[in-house]
Scaffold this active site. Structure first.
Site, PDB file in Angstrom:
ATOM      1  N   ASP A 112      15.895  30.902 -28.094  1.00 16.37           N
ATOM      2  CA  ASP A 112      16.028  29.631 -27.374  1.00 16.37           C
ATOM      3  C   ASP A 112      16.177  28.464 -28.345  1.00 16.37           C
ATOM      4  O   ASP A 112      17.062  27.634 -28.198  1.00 16.37           O
ATOM      5  CB  ASP A 112      14.853  29.410 -26.403  1.00 16.37           C
ATOM      6  CG  ASP A 112      13.473  29.556 -27.042  1.00 16.37           C
ATOM      7  OD1 ASP A 112      13.380  29.851 -28.260  1.00 16.37           O
ATOM      8  OD2 ASP A 112      12.467  29.363 -26.325  1.00 16.37           O
ATOM      9  N   ASP A 115      13.308  26.237 -34.768  1.00 14.79           N
ATOM     10  CA  ASP A 115      12.445  25.088 -35.049  1.00 14.79           C
ATOM     11  C   ASP A 115      12.009  25.189 -36.517  1.00 14.79           C
ATOM     12  O   ASP A 115      12.788  24.858 -37.417  1.00 14.79           O
ATOM     13  CB  ASP A 115      11.288  25.137 -34.045  1.00 14.79           C
ATOM     14  CG  ASP A 115      10.354  23.962 -34.111  1.00 14.79           C
ATOM     15  OD1 ASP A 115      10.805  22.874 -34.470  1.00 14.79           O
ATOM     16  OD2 ASP A 115       9.158  24.113 -33.790  1.00 14.79           O
TER      17      ASP A 115
HETATM   18  P1  IMP Z   1      10.043  28.578 -34.893  1.00 10.75           P
HETATM   19  O1  IMP Z   1       9.418  29.915 -35.165  1.00 10.75           O
HETATM   20  O2  IMP Z   1       9.160  27.442 -35.349  1.00 10.75           O
HETATM   21  O3  IMP Z   1      11.468  28.432 -35.357  1.00 10.75           O
HETATM   22  O4  IMP Z   1      10.012  28.352 -33.349  1.00 10.75           O
HETATM   23  C1  IMP Z   1      10.686  29.122 -32.476  1.00 10.75           C
HETATM   24  C2  IMP Z   1       9.917  29.227 -31.166  1.00 10.75           C
HETATM   25  O5  IMP Z   1       9.008  28.135 -30.960  1.00 10.75           O
HETATM   26  C3  IMP Z   1      10.914  29.145 -30.054  1.00 10.75           C
HETATM   27  O6  IMP Z   1      11.392  30.423 -29.709  1.00 10.75           O
HETATM   28  C4  IMP Z   1      10.123  28.475 -28.962  1.00 10.75           C
HETATM   29  O7  IMP Z   1       9.458  29.456 -28.182  1.00 10.75           O
HETATM   30  C5  IMP Z   1       9.093  27.625 -29.658  1.00 10.75           C
HETATM   31  N1  IMP Z   1       9.499  26.185 -29.725  1.00 10.75           N
HETATM   32  C6  IMP Z   1       9.863  25.484 -30.804  1.00 10.75           C
HETATM   33  N2  IMP Z   1      10.153  24.196 -30.493  1.00 10.75           N
HETATM   34  C7  IMP Z   1       9.976  24.106 -29.154  1.00 10.75           C
HETATM   35  C8  IMP Z   1      10.133  23.028 -28.207  1.00 10.75           C
HETATM   36  O8  IMP Z   1      10.514  21.875 -28.514  1.00 10.75           O
HETATM   37  N3  IMP Z   1       9.838  23.330 -26.919  1.00 10.75           N
HETATM   38  C9  IMP Z   1       9.438  24.563 -26.497  1.00 10.75           C
HETATM   39  N4  IMP Z   1       9.293  25.596 -27.342  1.00 10.75           N
HETATM   40  C10 IMP Z   1       9.558  25.373 -28.661  1.00 10.75           C
HETATM   41 MG    MG Z   2       7.739  29.250 -26.292  1.00 13.59          MG
END
Ligand code: IMP
Ligand code: MG
Length: 200
Positions: A112, A115
């Site tokens: 999705d 981040d």
């Molecule tokens: P990462 O591991 O930090 O790259 O984050 C990925 C996961 O964090 C995504 O698959 C989302 O489930 C969650 N996430 C990151 N940012 C957001 C946001 O703004 N809203 C909702 N979920 C988020």
């Molecule tokens: Mg989530």
């Protein structure tokens, strides 16, 4: 595609208490998902593809994306959860493992939002160990300002600023996934104590 700073769409009355503004409207999502599917189709050139989608946040995006993908494909899921109840990344927990054999296959990994990059950078080595022919990554949203891992996605729906968004599959404490648009939550929502969700 950079998301426009202000979207003309108003927040539907039902969600006004929780959502400050619409960042990406349902019409913008629909248009972009179609063009993203065209880009992917062009690169995959009719080859049989295994789409591996990360649960739970991809469900709406995935359903729309694959109905526009004119490719022979098989679909599987990896369950991975990176957040506790808040908006900061916690430890990753795998809740479902891949079942399909991807050895020698073309894989499209769908998430999705990219981040910090912690999720993709722990899922990718697990997938690579299964020896696919190649792996391409596709995310609906990219928040480049928050990145802590050196990772990028091959296909990106929208690049967004550092704001916490919900809707179109994305949640806050497992809520708001059913919003048909991507919206910015009112900050007071994070400040309220949230009730734990999950098996009792
Ligand atoms: P990462 O591991 O930090 O790259 O984050 C990925 C996961 O964090 C995504 O698959 C989302 O489930 C969650 N996430 C990151 N940012 C957001 C946001 O703004 N809203 C909702 N979920 C988020
Ligand atoms: Mg989530």
């Amino acid at each position: 595609m950079k998301v426009k700073p202000s979207s003309p769409s108003a927040v539907p009355p039902r969600w006004r208490k929780d959502v400050e503004r619409v960042l990406i409207s349902d019409a913008q999502l629909a248009r972009r998902v179609k063009t993203l599917a065209r880009e992917i189709e062009r690169d995959f050139k009719g080859r049989e593809t295994v789409v591996v989608s990360l649960l739970n946040g991809t469900v709406l995006f995935l359903a729309d994306l694959i109905r526009h993908l004119n490719l022979p494909l098989r679909l599987d899921f990896i369950g991975v959860s990176s957040y506790g109840l808040g908006t900061e990344s916690g430890d990753l927990v795998f809740t479902k493992e891949l079942r399909l054999d991807v050895r020698g296959r073309d894989v499209l990994l769908v998430d999705d939002i990219l981040d910090t990059g912690k999720t993709l950078s722990s899922v990718l080595p697990k997938l690579r160990a299964l020896k696919p022919r190649r792996i391409k990554t596709c995310v609906l949203l990219d928040k480049p300002e928050r990145r802590v891992k050196n990772i990028h996605a091959d296909y990106i729906g929208f690049s967004i600023p550092d704001v916490f968004v919900v809707g179109y599959g994305l949640d806050f404490a497992e809520r708001y996934r059913n919003l048909p648009f991507v919206g910015v939550l009112h900050p007071q929502i994070y400040k309220e104590p949230v009730q734990p969700v999950g098996p009792k």
